[in-house]
Motif scaffolding. Structure first.
Motif, PDB file in Angstrom:
ATOM      1  N   GLY A  53       0.786  -1.252  -0.181  1.00 22.77           N
ATOM      2  CA  GLY A  53       0.152   0.002   0.088  1.00 22.77           C
ATOM      3  C   GLY A  53       0.918   1.270   0.214  1.00 22.77           C
ATOM      4  N   LEU A  54       2.118   1.079  -0.473  1.00 18.50           N
ATOM      5  CA  LEU A  54       3.015   2.400  -0.351  1.00 18.50           C
ATOM      6  C   LEU A  54       2.792   3.085  -1.997  1.00 18.50           C
ATOM      7  CD1 LEU A  54       5.304   4.191   0.867  1.00 18.50           C
ATOM      8  CD2 LEU A  54       6.914   2.566  -0.028  1.00 18.50           C
ATOM      9  N   GLU A  55       2.310   4.458  -1.695  1.00 19.90           N
ATOM     10  CA  GLU A  55       2.702   5.256  -2.916  1.00 19.90           C
ATOM     11  C   GLU A  55       3.480   6.450  -2.567  1.00 19.90           C
ATOM     12  OE1 GLU A  55      -0.630   8.454  -4.527  1.00 19.90           O
ATOM     13  OE2 GLU A  55      -1.292   6.305  -4.749  1.00 19.90           O
ATOM     14  N   ARG A  56       4.386   6.697  -3.657  1.00 17.09           N
ATOM     15  CA  ARG A  56       5.244   7.614  -3.515  1.00 17.09           C
ATOM     16  C   ARG A  56       5.357   8.665  -4.799  1.00 17.09           C
ATOM     17  NH1 ARG A  56      10.991   8.541  -3.708  1.00 17.09           N
ATOM     18  NH2 ARG A  56      11.817   9.718  -2.049  1.00 17.09           N
ATOM     19  N   GLY A  57       5.381   9.882  -4.627  1.00 21.05           N
ATOM     20  CA  GLY A  57       5.519  10.803  -5.909  1.00 21.05           C
ATOM     21  C   GLY A  57       4.193  10.486  -6.832  1.00 21.05           C
ATOM     22  N   GLY A  58       2.992  10.050  -6.304  1.00 23.09           N
ATOM     23  CA  GLY A  58       1.986   9.744  -7.058  1.00 23.09           C
ATOM     24  C   GLY A  58       2.121   8.318  -7.905  1.00 23.09           C
ATOM     25  N   GLU A  59       3.216   7.699  -7.400  1.00 25.18           N
ATOM     26  CA  GLU A  59       3.423   6.289  -8.250  1.00 25.18           C
ATOM     27  C   GLU A  59       3.107   5.117  -7.148  1.00 25.18           C
ATOM     28  OE1 GLU A  59       6.930   4.159 -10.634  1.00 25.18           O
ATOM     29  OE2 GLU A  59       7.337   5.510  -9.022  1.00 25.18           O
ATOM     30  N   GLN A  60       2.518   4.066  -7.395  1.00 27.32           N
ATOM     31  CA  GLN A  60       2.204   2.975  -6.522  1.00 27.32           C
ATOM     32  C   GLN A  60       3.509   2.031  -6.535  1.00 27.32           C
ATOM     33  OE1 GLN A  60      -0.679   2.805  -4.841  1.00 27.32           O
ATOM     34  NE2 GLN A  60       0.010   1.198  -3.645  1.00 27.32           N
ATOM     35  N   ILE A  61       4.037   1.844  -5.527  1.00 27.24           N
ATOM     36  CA  ILE A  61       5.123   0.990  -5.302  1.00 27.24           C
ATOM     37  C   ILE A  61       4.763  -0.601  -5.455  1.00 27.24           C
ATOM     38  CG2 ILE A  61       7.291   0.453  -4.179  1.00 27.24           C
ATOM     39  CD1 ILE A  61       7.217   3.433  -5.138  1.00 27.24           C
ATOM     40  N   GLU A  62       5.615  -1.313  -6.215  1.00 28.52           N
ATOM     41  CA  GLU A  62       5.106  -2.692  -6.340  1.00 28.52           C
ATOM     42  C   GLU A  62       5.277  -3.461  -5.151  1.00 28.52           C
ATOM     43  OE1 GLU A  62       6.316  -6.343  -9.422  1.00 28.52           O
ATOM     44  OE2 GLU A  62       7.564  -4.597  -9.223  1.00 28.52           O
ATOM     45  N   GLU A  63       4.432  -4.461  -4.993  1.00 28.28           N
ATOM     46  CA  GLU A  63       4.545  -4.981  -3.648  1.00 28.28           C
ATOM     47  C   GLU A  63       5.232  -6.380  -3.823  1.00 28.28           C
ATOM     48  OE1 GLU A  63       0.414  -5.369  -2.192  1.00 28.28           O
ATOM     49  OE2 GLU A  63       0.219  -3.488  -1.884  1.00 28.28           O
ATOM     50  N   VAL A  64       6.608  -6.029  -3.971  1.00 30.63           N
ATOM     51  CA  VAL A  64       7.678  -7.242  -4.182  1.00 30.63           C
ATOM     52  C   VAL A  64       8.775  -6.613  -3.029  1.00 30.63           C
ATOM     53  CG1 VAL A  64       7.041  -7.773  -6.199  1.00 30.63           C
ATOM     54  CG2 VAL A  64       8.839  -6.149  -5.980  1.00 30.63           C
ATOM     55  N   GLY A  65       9.439  -7.635  -2.585  1.00 32.87           N
ATOM     56  CA  GLY A  65      10.320  -7.391  -1.647  1.00 32.87           C
ATOM     57  C   GLY A  65      11.498  -6.474  -1.945  1.00 32.87           C
ATOM     58  N   PHE A  66      12.173  -5.710  -1.406  1.00 36.91           N
ATOM     59  CA  PHE A  66      12.799  -4.642  -1.658  1.00 36.91           C
ATOM     60  C   PHE A  66      13.904  -5.085  -2.605  1.00 36.91           C
ATOM     61  CE2 PHE A  66      10.881  -2.631   2.106  1.00 36.91           C
ATOM     62  CZ  PHE A  66      10.331  -1.527   1.389  1.00 36.91           C
ATOM     63  N   GLY A  67      14.435  -6.277  -2.364  1.00 38.64           N
ATOM     64  CA  GLY A  67      15.716  -6.808  -3.266  1.00 38.64           C
ATOM     65  C   GLY A  67      15.206  -6.939  -4.464  1.00 38.64           C
TER      66      GLY A  67
END
Length: 625
Positions: free
Chosen positions: A295-309
């Motif tokens: 559920g993270l959005e940054r700069g109007g962009e939805q961040i893909e829900e996959v591990g940070f790596g």
């Protein structure tokens, strides 16, 4: 198995008399062997000489174990997957995270033998030996090692309790000197995470929960590990990008039930702040965490829900492009394959991409922007990906370039060896142990005192003390141990912070997780002790704890952070007065914890003790007059 050529490249002189190591044994000082050239130039020259397999070998960073008395281990270890010669020569690997070490001397002998083995490879690429933290008392095969021959300091949370930049530099410089004396040249720390959710199992590795304070201390730690010009430096790996603290329900992302990282309070930028400062301070390596943002959005962009790596938006978009980071990105351990140890297994931390094959996961990690695979040695998967065109060789070359440059910056190509005869004298010196002991004592936080018992004034050799969790030799320095509170003049009790034991998955038993409250019978037992004599209680805060039920059942209550009994005794007796201030808040109840947003540092309602709380010994003394 390949057979090592044990002949070592001699230090020879070029035509102009410049000494160098003829690593490829061709009788010529090639540019990569020339100590006068800059690291980038030397790395570029060597890159053009390496085979694909050698470049791929650079991109794997896994566990290595030692044999007895500094020998090389010829077979798999308790956790390591292969024997030493197989990974160094058979797989062309040269980055290893070392686990248990016997002594400083044995560690130095093992390191030199390892470097000697590496010299027999075609281009003699030296090994970079890394380690998880070793200067505290916490033992966790997945996160830290208690190493008695090093000087012992508070855990980072205790360092944060003192919030002293000069102390952090001194601590990190001591770590640097002791690491380099035995050949360790890469630290898989410091941790720049914020201890936001009180339940999270890895708080002891953090400096605290305040973004600015953590950023300031991380920068100081980087400075200390780097050392002054001309000193042997340690490459720091700042982790866990972009901040691992806000785990859903406070669970840890090592495990499938802790895979989600959440931001209900909208505090992503606060967790990122220490990493911004670390990049500005010249961090040489950064490790992203296992967690997947939900559920993270940054700069109007939805961040893909996959591990940070696996997350290109985070590693390439944010870290490389927005923050301008140019160093090494090392993935956390075992993102590609399941980890089988004995009869236990821990699934690959491929959160959000569990459906992908190991080869597909590896391609995703590279596409995201990482340079190295932590905990893996499956180089054949990457070779196949290049051969079938899935991964371009230029992509492999780009990571190999960063990794080689780091080795040249450390000076490993010119002299990777250590003085075996000096190691025992250089490590754990009396002066370093004394400074570590003083820091431990000063880091104690006096949470509560009713004005009767602190500082603890004992009659030399005669005060009758009932104790739990305090060693006999510590009591002997304070008085005489007695067998019951009824016989005592004072009771000293030390407890660990509460947790709910788990042991279904590999490594799980090492992580203190679950609720923060003590069992209900403890308050009753403490009250019975206090009926007979005054009670001084200490809780070892490896993470936050709910102390509400017990604070009223003791005369004085302290919080400590992985310190020795002797250091605690010096603190409560005023020999080395406690100066700590809580680097995290201690919540009033589990209800308050569950109601708080995981990403908000200090977000529980009406905490029992807020961040920054701590009584000074002078205040305690004045309250008794």
């Amino acid at each position: 198995m390949p057979t090592a050529d044990r002949s070592r490249p001699r230090l020879v002189g070029a035509a102009d008399g410049t000494p160098y190591r003829d690593l490829n044994r061709n009788g010529v000082m090639d540019p990569f062997e020339d100590p006068r050239r800059m690291p980038a130039e030397r790395a570029e020259d060597l890159l053009g000489r390496l085979s694909l397999a050698e470049k791929v070998g650079l991109m794997f960073h896994t566990v290595i174990e030692t044999g007895p008395d500094g020998t090389l281990l010829d077979e798999p270890g308790a956790i390591s997957k292969s024997g030493t010669e197989e990974v160094v020569l058979g797989k062309a690997m040269n980055h290893f995270n070392v686990h248990g070490l016997e002594s400083a001397g044995a560690a130095a002998r093992w390191h030199n033998r390892l470097q000697e083995l590496a010299e027999s490879a075609p281009h003699g690429i030296p090994v970079t030996v890394s380690t998880d933290p070793r200067h505290g008392d916490a033992q966790n095969a997945g996160a830290s090692w208690a190493t008695s021959f090093f000087s012992l300091w508070p855990e980072p949370l205790g360092i944060g309790a003192l919030a002293d930049v000069e102390l952090v530099r001194d601590w990190a410089d001591t770590v640097r000197r002791e690491y380099t004396a035995v050949g360790i040249r890469a630290a898989l720390h410091p941790v720049a995470d914020l201890a936001a959710d009180p339940r999270w199992a890895r708080q002891r590795e953090c400096f605290g929960q305040d973004p600015q304070e953590v950023a300031r201390l991380v920068a100081a730690a980087l400075e200390g590990l780097r050392g002054a010009e001309g000193e042997a430096s340690v490459q720091a790996t700042v982790k866990h990008f972009p901040g691992a603290g806000p785990q859903k329900d406070g669970e840890d992302a090592h495990f499938p039930y802790g895979r989600d990282q959440v931001y209900p309070g909208g505090r992503f930028e606060e967790h990122l702040q220490p990493f911004r400062v670390a990049v500005e301070a010249g961090a040489e390596a950064i490790m992203p965490y296992y967690g997947r943002p939900v559920g993270l959005e940054r700069g109007g962009e939805q961040i893909e829900e996959v591990g940070f790596g696996f997350n290109r938006q985070m590693l390439t978009g944010l870290l490389r492009e927005e923050l301008g980071y140019e160093g090494v990105i090392l993935s956390d351990w075992e993102l590609v394959n399941d980890n089988h140890v004995g009869d236990q297994v821990l699934p690959a931390r491929a959160w959000g991409v569990e459906h992908l094959t190991p080869s597909q996961r590896m391609a995703r990690i590279l596409e995201a922007g990482a340079d190295q695979f932590g905990g893996e040695e499956c180089m054949e998967l990457l070779l196949d990906l290049v051969r079938d065109g899935t991964v371009a060789e230029e992509r492999v070359t780009a990571s190999a370039r960063r990794l080689l440059r780091a080795k040249f910056v450390l000076g490993l190509f010119d002299d990777p060896y250590v003085d075996e005869s000096a190691a025992d004298d250089l490590v754990g010196t009396a002066a370093d142990r004394r400074r570590g002991h003083e820091a431990q004592a000063h880091s104690v936080v006096v949470l509560h005192d009713d004005g009767r018992v602190l500082p603890l004034l004992t009659a030399t050799g005669s005060t009758r003390i009932y104790a739990e969790g305090v060693a006999d030799e510590v009591i002997a320095d304070l008085g005489v141990r007695v067998g019951s509170p009824a016989e005592a003049e004072v009771a000293l009790v030390r407890l660990g912070a509460p947790f709910q034991p788990r042991d279904d998955l590999f490594l799980e038993s090492w992580f203190h997780q679950g609720d923060l409250g003590f069992p209900p019978g403890l308050a009753h037992r403490l009250a019975r002790i206090r009926t007979d004599c005054p009670l001084i209680l200490d809780v070892d805060l490896d993470r936050a704890a709910v102390l509400t039920s017990i604070v009223g059942e003791c005369d004085a209550l302290t919080g400590s952070f992985g310190i020795s009994g002797a250091a605690w005794a010096d603190a409560i007796s005023g020999v080395l007065p406690p100066r700590g201030r809580l680097p995290i808040e201690l919540p009033r109840s589990m209800e308050a914890v569950r109601a708080a947003d995981e990403d908000v540092p200090g977000g529980t309602a009406d905490p029992l003790y807020p961040r920054g709380h701590g009584l000074e010994i002078d205040q305690v003394i004045s309250s008794r007059r």
